[in-house]
Write a protein that holds these residues in place. Structure first.
Motif, PDB file in Angstrom:
ATOM      1  N   LEU A 200      -9.268   5.816  13.104  1.00  0.00           N
ATOM      2  CA  LEU A 200      -8.523   4.700  12.534  1.00  0.00           C
ATOM      3  C   LEU A 200      -9.348   3.428  12.587  1.00  0.00           C
ATOM      4  O   LEU A 200     -10.016   3.136  13.577  1.00  0.00           O
ATOM      5  N   GLY A 201      -9.325   2.659  11.503  1.00  0.00           N
ATOM      6  CA  GLY A 201     -10.068   1.415  11.442  1.00  0.00           C
ATOM      7  C   GLY A 201      -9.363   0.292  12.177  1.00  0.00           C
ATOM      8  O   GLY A 201      -8.302   0.472  12.779  1.00  0.00           O
ATOM      9  N   ASP A 202      -9.946  -0.882  12.116  1.00  0.00           N
ATOM     10  CA  ASP A 202      -9.375  -2.071  12.747  1.00  0.00           C
ATOM     11  C   ASP A 202      -8.280  -2.632  11.844  1.00  0.00           C
ATOM     12  O   ASP A 202      -8.557  -3.294  10.839  1.00  0.00           O
ATOM     13  N   LEU A 203      -7.034  -2.353  12.188  1.00  0.00           N
ATOM     14  CA  LEU A 203      -5.917  -2.750  11.336  1.00  0.00           C
ATOM     15  C   LEU A 203      -5.650  -4.251  11.364  1.00  0.00           C
ATOM     16  O   LEU A 203      -4.830  -4.751  10.583  1.00  0.00           O
ATOM     17  N   THR A 204      -6.327  -4.985  12.233  1.00  0.00           N
ATOM     18  CA  THR A 204      -6.161  -6.437  12.276  1.00  0.00           C
ATOM     19  C   THR A 204      -7.171  -7.154  11.382  1.00  0.00           C
ATOM     20  O   THR A 204      -7.089  -8.374  11.223  1.00  0.00           O
ATOM     21  N   SER A 205      -8.105  -6.425  10.809  1.00  0.00           N
ATOM     22  CA  SER A 205      -9.103  -7.053   9.949  1.00  0.00           C
ATOM     23  C   SER A 205      -8.468  -7.452   8.619  1.00  0.00           C
ATOM     24  O   SER A 205      -7.513  -6.809   8.161  1.00  0.00           O
ATOM     25  N   PRO A 206      -8.979  -8.512   7.963  1.00  0.00           N
ATOM     26  CA  PRO A 206      -8.413  -8.940   6.675  1.00  0.00           C
ATOM     27  C   PRO A 206      -8.420  -7.831   5.630  1.00  0.00           C
ATOM     28  O   PRO A 206      -7.450  -7.675   4.881  1.00  0.00           O
ATOM     29  N   VAL A 207      -9.487  -7.053   5.581  1.00  0.00           N
ATOM     30  CA  VAL A 207      -9.571  -5.985   4.586  1.00  0.00           C
ATOM     31  C   VAL A 207      -8.446  -4.973   4.790  1.00  0.00           C
ATOM     32  O   VAL A 207      -7.779  -4.555   3.834  1.00  0.00           O
ATOM     33  N   ALA A 208      -8.185  -4.606   6.043  1.00  0.00           N
ATOM     34  CA  ALA A 208      -7.169  -3.594   6.332  1.00  0.00           C
ATOM     35  C   ALA A 208      -5.769  -4.094   6.018  1.00  0.00           C
ATOM     36  O   ALA A 208      -4.970  -3.375   5.395  1.00  0.00           O
ATOM     37  N   TRP A 209      -5.447  -5.339   6.434  1.00  0.00           N
ATOM     38  CA  TRP A 209      -4.062  -5.742   6.193  1.00  0.00           C
ATOM     39  C   TRP A 209      -3.805  -6.121   4.748  1.00  0.00           C
ATOM     40  O   TRP A 209      -2.676  -6.014   4.256  1.00  0.00           O
ATOM     41  N   VAL A 210      -4.831  -6.520   4.012  1.00  0.00           N
ATOM     42  CA  VAL A 210      -4.659  -6.717   2.571  1.00  0.00           C
ATOM     43  C   VAL A 210      -4.424  -5.355   1.903  1.00  0.00           C
ATOM     44  O   VAL A 210      -3.554  -5.212   1.043  1.00  0.00           O
ATOM     45  N   ALA A 211      -5.191  -4.355   2.314  1.00  0.00           N
ATOM     46  CA  ALA A 211      -5.019  -3.013   1.763  1.00  0.00           C
ATOM     47  C   ALA A 211      -3.637  -2.451   2.093  1.00  0.00           C
ATOM     48  O   ALA A 211      -2.993  -1.821   1.236  1.00  0.00           O
ATOM     49  N   MET A 212      -3.165  -2.650   3.306  1.00  0.00           N
ATOM     50  CA  MET A 212      -1.844  -2.138   3.683  1.00  0.00           C
ATOM     51  C   MET A 212      -0.740  -2.839   2.904  1.00  0.00           C
ATOM     52  O   MET A 212       0.248  -2.206   2.498  1.00  0.00           O
ATOM     53  N   PHE A 213      -0.894  -4.148   2.701  1.00  0.00           N
ATOM     54  CA  PHE A 213       0.081  -4.871   1.874  1.00  0.00           C
ATOM     55  C   PHE A 213       0.126  -4.268   0.472  1.00  0.00           C
ATOM     56  O   PHE A 213       1.196  -4.005  -0.084  1.00  0.00           O
ATOM     57  N   GLY A 214      -1.058  -4.037  -0.096  1.00  0.00           N
ATOM     58  CA  GLY A 214      -1.127  -3.479  -1.446  1.00  0.00           C
ATOM     59  C   GLY A 214      -0.556  -2.081  -1.523  1.00  0.00           C
ATOM     60  O   GLY A 214       0.098  -1.714  -2.514  1.00  0.00           O
ATOM     61  N   LEU A 215      -0.795  -1.279  -0.497  1.00  0.00           N
ATOM     62  CA  LEU A 215      -0.285   0.080  -0.484  1.00  0.00           C
ATOM     63  C   LEU A 215       1.239   0.087  -0.501  1.00  0.00           C
ATOM     64  O   LEU A 215       1.876   0.827  -1.264  1.00  0.00           O
ATOM     65  N   LEU A 216       1.842  -0.762   0.334  1.00  0.00           N
ATOM     66  CA  LEU A 216       3.294  -0.835   0.387  1.00  0.00           C
ATOM     67  C   LEU A 216       3.874  -1.400  -0.904  1.00  0.00           C
ATOM     68  O   LEU A 216       4.823  -0.838  -1.476  1.00  0.00           O
ATOM     69  N   ALA A 217       3.299  -2.502  -1.390  1.00  0.00           N
ATOM     70  CA  ALA A 217       3.830  -3.147  -2.593  1.00  0.00           C
ATOM     71  C   ALA A 217       3.739  -2.230  -3.808  1.00  0.00           C
ATOM     72  O   ALA A 217       4.694  -2.102  -4.580  1.00  0.00           O
ATOM     73  N   THR A 218       2.606  -1.575  -3.972  1.00  0.00           N
ATOM     74  CA  THR A 218       2.421  -0.705  -5.136  1.00  0.00           C
ATOM     75  C   THR A 218       3.306   0.528  -5.042  1.00  0.00           C
ATOM     76  O   THR A 218       3.853   0.987  -6.053  1.00  0.00           O
ATOM     77  N   ALA A 219       3.463   1.074  -3.843  1.00  0.00           N
ATOM     78  CA  ALA A 219       4.333   2.236  -3.671  1.00  0.00           C
ATOM     79  C   ALA A 219       5.774   1.893  -4.023  1.00  0.00           C
ATOM     80  O   ALA A 219       6.485   2.698  -4.644  1.00  0.00           O
ATOM     81  N   VAL A 220       6.205   0.706  -3.639  1.00  0.00           N
ATOM     82  CA  VAL A 220       7.569   0.271  -3.967  1.00  0.00           C
ATOM     83  C   VAL A 220       7.730   0.153  -5.481  1.00  0.00           C
ATOM     84  O   VAL A 220       8.740   0.586  -6.055  1.00  0.00           O
ATOM     85  N   LEU A 221       6.735  -0.429  -6.154  1.00  0.00           N
ATOM     86  CA  LEU A 221       6.804  -0.565  -7.604  1.00  0.00           C
ATOM     87  C   LEU A 221       6.849   0.796  -8.288  1.00  0.00           C
ATOM     88  O   LEU A 221       7.575   0.995  -9.266  1.00  0.00           O
ATOM     89  N   LEU A 222       6.079   1.737  -7.770  1.00  0.00           N
ATOM     90  CA  LEU A 222       6.096   3.091  -8.327  1.00  0.00           C
ATOM     91  C   LEU A 222       7.461   3.749  -8.137  1.00  0.00           C
ATOM     92  O   LEU A 222       7.990   4.398  -9.041  1.00  0.00           O
ATOM     93  N   GLN A 223       8.027   3.568  -6.952  1.00  0.00           N
ATOM     94  CA  GLN A 223       9.336   4.153  -6.678  1.00  0.00           C
ATOM     95  C   GLN A 223      10.403   3.555  -7.588  1.00  0.00           C
ATOM     96  O   GLN A 223      11.323   4.255  -8.040  1.00  0.00           O
ATOM     97  N   LEU A 224      10.273   2.282  -7.898  1.00  0.00           N
ATOM     98  CA  LEU A 224      11.229   1.613  -8.786  1.00  0.00           C
ATOM     99  C   LEU A 224      10.932   1.887 -10.254  1.00  0.00           C
ATOM    100  O   LEU A 224      11.643   1.371 -11.124  1.00  0.00           O
ATOM    101  N   LYS A 225       9.868   2.666 -10.509  1.00  0.00           N
ATOM    102  CA  LYS A 225       9.484   3.056 -11.864  1.00  0.00           C
ATOM    103  C   LYS A 225       9.199   1.855 -12.756  1.00  0.00           C
ATOM    104  O   LYS A 225       9.592   1.800 -13.929  1.00  0.00           O
ATOM    105  N   VAL A 226       8.530   0.874 -12.190  1.00  0.00           N
ATOM    106  CA  VAL A 226       8.116  -0.300 -12.945  1.00  0.00           C
ATOM    107  C   VAL A 226       6.975   0.090 -13.876  1.00  0.00           C
ATOM    108  O   VAL A 226       6.009   0.733 -13.452  1.00  0.00           O
ATOM    109  N   LYS A 227       7.072  -0.284 -15.141  1.00  0.00           N
ATOM    110  CA  LYS A 227       6.009   0.014 -16.085  1.00  0.00           C
ATOM    111  C   LYS A 227       4.728  -0.690 -15.641  1.00  0.00           C
ATOM    112  O   LYS A 227       4.722  -1.883 -15.367  1.00  0.00           O
TER     113      LYS A 227
END
Length: 482
Positions: A200-227
């Protein structure tokens, strides 16, 4: 309704359909000629619906404009301003690919540089095997020629029929795992470890938490079937990185990451001609015996990816005939090969059909007019290339992970209770990320499938064509040093 009438001809049109919608103008009108050429009314569609579907398809797959330059840029390091040039190449290849499919094949299947094969190009062939990127482009071009030849002579169907369905699904799932691993790495979520190989990488690094934000946000949009969920997720993650001043952008002092430096030249700019990439492919070098497996893998993966993707899309749109074959199949698959050849000439890896085309079909697109609109939109993207600088690697990581996740969908169709199918499928899926090689995964699946069948007395169930393919793959490891 006959398949031919749905595909764009007037012959055989269902009388009920003709009665339900006014026939197109028969003479003198440009709109009527366009309607007849694409078969828009015959397919039960209209211009507004086709145009909207083309926009939806573009929004769904346009993330490739930003992801492809990052993936290929990891391998093409001796070209100035390579990110911008690759974005230009990606847009041009996508535009031409979509126009070929829309105007000639007349199906709503969008083409663009293929995710998965661009990773194979960069990380396996160029960085892993040490093949010069110009030579690798030559291999892509040759694979495109083979693809066209086999499509024209009809051998495509014979080869496709020789591969078990479950193994085809496993190969695509394996590529999905490979993409996901790349995403976890570029997002700093998984790092190398000498003791455990990865950790596991350093989850406190800017790269990691930006990536985690994007993963959650995009997954939510996919679940909501946003075009266009992937594109909106990419944009939201990049905006998050900019607003939080996260140090995730290249170009800092001494090679360090920095906060977003801003748009020095504005948001709109004239296109940049990718002169350092166009025509740089080395076809002669690609004919070397050492690149046999590279050419074969480019061809093999694109061949079955395109076949499976377009057949599935055709089924969704209602184009398959009673024999589950696609009308104008030779022409359609030939366009995919020609697009690959053109892309290699321009400087990008294999161009292939995008499963995201299903979003446009779901929105009502039924003819080639849909992806013709998509192609025009890719052309327009050439004037907005400065936007690429706002997309950090941390923002593309969630896209890679989620595209990988969606490519796993097919494994439900694998018969895991049948060892001779389940084990080869498992090997194909797992070997790709573990060996960091798509080629190894493909080889493991096919070779093990044939071997298990033979040693369990079921060798007659395998097509002779598949034995030839397996023999070529075995020869690769015996003769070719890769």
């Amino acid at each position: 309704m006959s398949t031919d009438s749905r595909a764009g001809t007037d012959a055989g049109q269902d009388p009920s359909t003709a009665a339900a919608s006014p026939p197109p103008a028969r003479a003198g009108g440009l709109k009527g000629r366009i309607d007849r050429y694409f078969g828009i009314s015959a397919a039960g569609s209209n211009f507004v619906r086709e145009g909207r579907a083309g926009l939806v398809t573009f929004l769904t797959m346009s993330y490739i404009l930003f992801v492809n330059p990052i993936v290929l840029g990891a391998a093409i390091t001796d070209v100035p301003n390579v990110g911008v040039q690759l974005l230009m190449v990606t847009a041009i290849a996508s535009c031409v690919g979509c126009l070929l499919m829309g105007l000639i094949a007349r199906y709503p299947f969008a083409l663009a540089p293929s995710m998965g094969l661009n990773a194979f190009f960069s990380y396996t062939v160029v960085l892993g095997m040490g093949v010069e990127w110009r030579t690798a482009l030559g291999a892509v071009f040759i694979s495109g020629i083979l693809f066209v030849l086999l499509s024209v002579i009809g051998l495509r169907k014979a080869i496709v029929m020789s591969i078990p369905h479950g193994l085809k699904l496993a190969i695509m799932a394996g590529i999905g795992c490979f993409l996901a691993l790349l995403g976890f790495r570029s997002g700093g979520l998984v790092v190398t470890d000498e003791a455990t190989l990865v950790t596991l990488g350093d989850l406190t690094s800017p790269v990691a938490w930006v990536a985690m934000f994007g993963l959650l946000a995009t997954a939510v949009l996919l679940q909501l079937k946003v075009k266009g969920a992937l594109l909106w997720g990419l944009g939201a993650t990049s905006l998050f990185a900019v607003l939080t001043r996260a140090k995730v952008y290249d170009g800092g002092a001494d090679g360090a990451l920095q906060s977003f430096p801003g748009f020095a030249d504005g948001l709109v700019a004239l296109p940049v001609w990718p002169g350092d990439l166009v025509g740089e492919l080395d076809i002669a070098g690609a004919f070397g015996i050492g690149l046999f497996s590279v050419v074969f893998t480019f061809f093999f993966v694109d061949f079955f990816d395109a076949t499976g993707t377009m057949t599935g899309l055709a089924q969704k749109a209602g184009y398959l005939d009673e024999g589950q074959d696609m009308p104008r199949g030779r022409r359609t698959f030939s366009m995919d090969g020609i697009a690959t050849m053109f892309g290699a000439l321009m400087g990008t890896s294999t161009t292939g059909a995008y499963v995201e085309s299903a979003s446009g079909i779901q929105d009502g697109g039924r003819t080639g007019a849909t992806v013709t609109v998509t192609g025009v939109l890719f052309l327009g993207a050439l004037f907005f290339w400065p936007l690429a600088s706002v997309i950090p690697g941390a923002a593309t990581a969630p896209v890679l992970i989620l595209v990988g996740a969606m490519m796993m969908d097919g494994i439900r169709g694998i018969d895991w209770n049948e060892i001779c199918e389940g084990v080869p499928s498992f090997l194909a899926i797992l070997v790709m990320p573990l060996t960091f090689s798509i080629a190894n995964g493909v080889s493991a699946g096919i070779i093990s499938y044939c071997a298990i069948k033979v040693f369990t007395g079921r060798g007659k169930e395998i097509s002779p064509i598949l034995y030839i393919v397996a023999a070529l793959l075995v020869a690769r490891y015996i003769i070719v040093d890769v």
